[in-house]
Motif scaffolding. Structure first.
Motif, PDB file in Angstrom:
ATOM      1  N   MET A   1      -1.298  -3.994  -3.914  1.00 30.65           N
ATOM      2  CA  MET A   1      -1.610  -4.965  -4.955  1.00 30.65           C
ATOM      3  C   MET A   1      -1.338  -6.384  -4.465  1.00 30.65           C
ATOM      4  O   MET A   1      -2.157  -7.292  -4.671  1.00 30.65           O
ATOM      5  CB  MET A   1      -0.788  -4.681  -6.211  1.00 30.65           C
ATOM      6  N   ALA A   2      -0.203  -6.595  -3.816  1.00 32.12           N
ATOM      7  CA  ALA A   2       0.132  -7.933  -3.312  1.00 32.12           C
ATOM      8  C   ALA A   2      -0.945  -8.429  -2.351  1.00 32.12           C
ATOM      9  O   ALA A   2      -1.413  -9.572  -2.446  1.00 32.12           O
ATOM     10  CB  ALA A   2       1.497  -7.921  -2.636  1.00 32.12           C
TER      11      ALA A   2
ATOM     12  N   LEU B   1       5.590  -6.697   7.446  1.00 30.20           N
ATOM     13  CA  LEU B   1       4.943  -5.599   6.746  1.00 30.20           C
ATOM     14  C   LEU B   1       3.878  -6.087   5.760  1.00 30.20           C
ATOM     15  O   LEU B   1       2.730  -5.608   5.761  1.00 30.20           O
ATOM     16  CB  LEU B   1       5.983  -4.748   6.024  1.00 30.20           C
ATOM     17  N   LEU B   2       4.218  -7.048   4.895  1.00 28.13           N
ATOM     18  CA  LEU B   2       3.231  -7.561   3.945  1.00 28.13           C
ATOM     19  C   LEU B   2       2.094  -8.268   4.678  1.00 28.13           C
ATOM     20  O   LEU B   2       0.913  -8.084   4.345  1.00 28.13           O
ATOM     21  CB  LEU B   2       3.892  -8.514   2.944  1.00 28.13           C
TER      22      LEU B   2
ATOM     23  N   PHE C   1      10.252  -2.715  -9.446  1.00 25.60           N
ATOM     24  CA  PHE C   1       9.404  -3.291  -8.403  1.00 25.60           C
ATOM     25  C   PHE C   1       8.225  -3.985  -9.083  1.00 25.60           C
ATOM     26  O   PHE C   1       7.461  -3.343  -9.819  1.00 25.60           O
ATOM     27  CB  PHE C   1       8.913  -2.208  -7.435  1.00 25.60           C
ATOM     28  N   ALA C   2       8.075  -5.285  -8.842  1.00 25.04           N
ATOM     29  CA  ALA C   2       7.073  -6.078  -9.558  1.00 25.04           C
ATOM     30  C   ALA C   2       6.326  -6.993  -8.600  1.00 25.04           C
ATOM     31  O   ALA C   2       6.876  -7.460  -7.605  1.00 25.04           O
ATOM     32  CB  ALA C   2       7.757  -6.909 -10.648  1.00 25.04           C
ATOM     33  N   VAL C   3       5.053  -7.257  -8.918  1.00 26.64           N
ATOM     34  CA  VAL C   3       4.242  -8.183  -8.140  1.00 26.64           C
ATOM     35  C   VAL C   3       3.821  -9.333  -9.051  1.00 26.64           C
ATOM     36  O   VAL C   3       3.219  -9.121 -10.099  1.00 26.64           O
ATOM     37  CB  VAL C   3       2.989  -7.492  -7.550  1.00 26.64           C
ATOM     38  N   PHE C   4       4.170 -10.546  -8.636  1.00 32.25           N
ATOM     39  CA  PHE C   4       3.867 -11.752  -9.395  1.00 32.25           C
ATOM     40  C   PHE C   4       2.758 -12.547  -8.709  1.00 32.25           C
ATOM     41  O   PHE C   4       2.681 -12.584  -7.477  1.00 32.25           O
ATOM     42  CB  PHE C   4       5.108 -12.645  -9.501  1.00 32.25           C
ATOM     43  N   HIS C   5       1.940 -13.207  -9.519  1.00 27.62           N
ATOM     44  CA  HIS C   5       0.888 -14.082  -9.014  1.00 27.62           C
ATOM     45  C   HIS C   5       0.961 -15.394  -9.784  1.00 27.62           C
ATOM     46  O   HIS C   5       1.066 -15.391 -11.015  1.00 27.62           O
ATOM     47  CB  HIS C   5      -0.484 -13.438  -9.205  1.00 27.62           C
TER      48      HIS C   5
END
Length: 231
Positions: free
Chosen positions: A33-34, A56-57, A218-222
């Protein structure tokens, strides 16, 4: 950033990548997702990865944008040595900087600034200051993507998330000493709730900010909407 945290990641550098998939229950969705949030018509955007570790990312993003220009910043030279090995022979345009991103100048503007599992080590005031700093180094139309840990809205949910994680890693096949080391590292975490992080991103001057993915803690922010210099 905390010197104890640095020492822990220096020690874990050689095994970091092999452990990630087993330590993060939602590994593919989390990093996938990131990486998917890097959206541009530009074939070679400038991308800064803060607390990049072993890269890694950046590796996930590189699959989609092989011609991008990448700057990886981390205070652990041992981790960045692993990143150097990762990208050797790939043709990736990668610059490595050993520095503490909380205090180091970013040296210019970027189309995207990203981070994964790093910013939660900062104090809450440190996070707020970093978000302002990130905004000031993004080009108009740029975006900040942060794949990180987030606190629950109460101790009840923090305990539930911890139970989920410990159950997952107990069945992961990791060695007992690897599990113990990971639990020890997590004692240094300074997690922040999703609403607080979104409020701080808007406070920093981002016009738009959301949590676009979440699995337990675990969260993905934009965050985007950078239209000019800081007010």
């Amino acid at each position: 950033m905390n010197e104890i945290v640095k020492n822990q990641f220096d020690a874990a550098a050689g095994q970091y990548d092999s452990q990630r998939r087993r330590l993060i229950p939602c590994f593919d969705d989390f990093y996938g997702m990131a990486a998917s949030l890097i959206r541009t018509e530009e074939k070679s955007p400038d991308i800064l990865d803060l607390g990049a570790g072993t890269g890694l990312l950046t590796a996930f993003i590189h699959r989609r944008y092989p011609e991008a220009r990448y700057t990886l910043m981390d205070f652990s030279g041992s981790m960045l040595e692993q990143a150097k090995e990762r990208f050797a022979g790939t043709g990736a345009n990668v610059r490595l900087i050993v520095a503490d991103y909380a205090t180091e100048d970013f040296g210019g503007e970027y189309d995207f600034i990203v981070s994964s599992l790093s910013i939660h080590h900062l104090t809450h005031p440190g996070k707020r200051e970093l978000f302002r700093k990130i905004r000031s180094h993004l080009r108009p139309g740029g975006a900040f993507i942060n794949a990180d840990q987030a606190a629950g809205s109460s101790g009840l949910y923090d305990a539930y998330y911890r139970e989920l994680w410990e159950t997952s890693i107990a069945a992961s096949g990791l060695k007992p000493e690897e599990i113990a080391a990971s639990k020890e590292r997590r004692k240094m975490d300074i997690n922040t709730t999703v609403p607080d992080q979104l409020a701080w991103l808007r406070e920093a001057g981002f016009a738009e900010a959301d949590c676009v993915y979440k699995y337990a803690d675990f969260a993905v922010f934009h965050a985007t909407g950078v239209s000019g210099p800081n007010d």
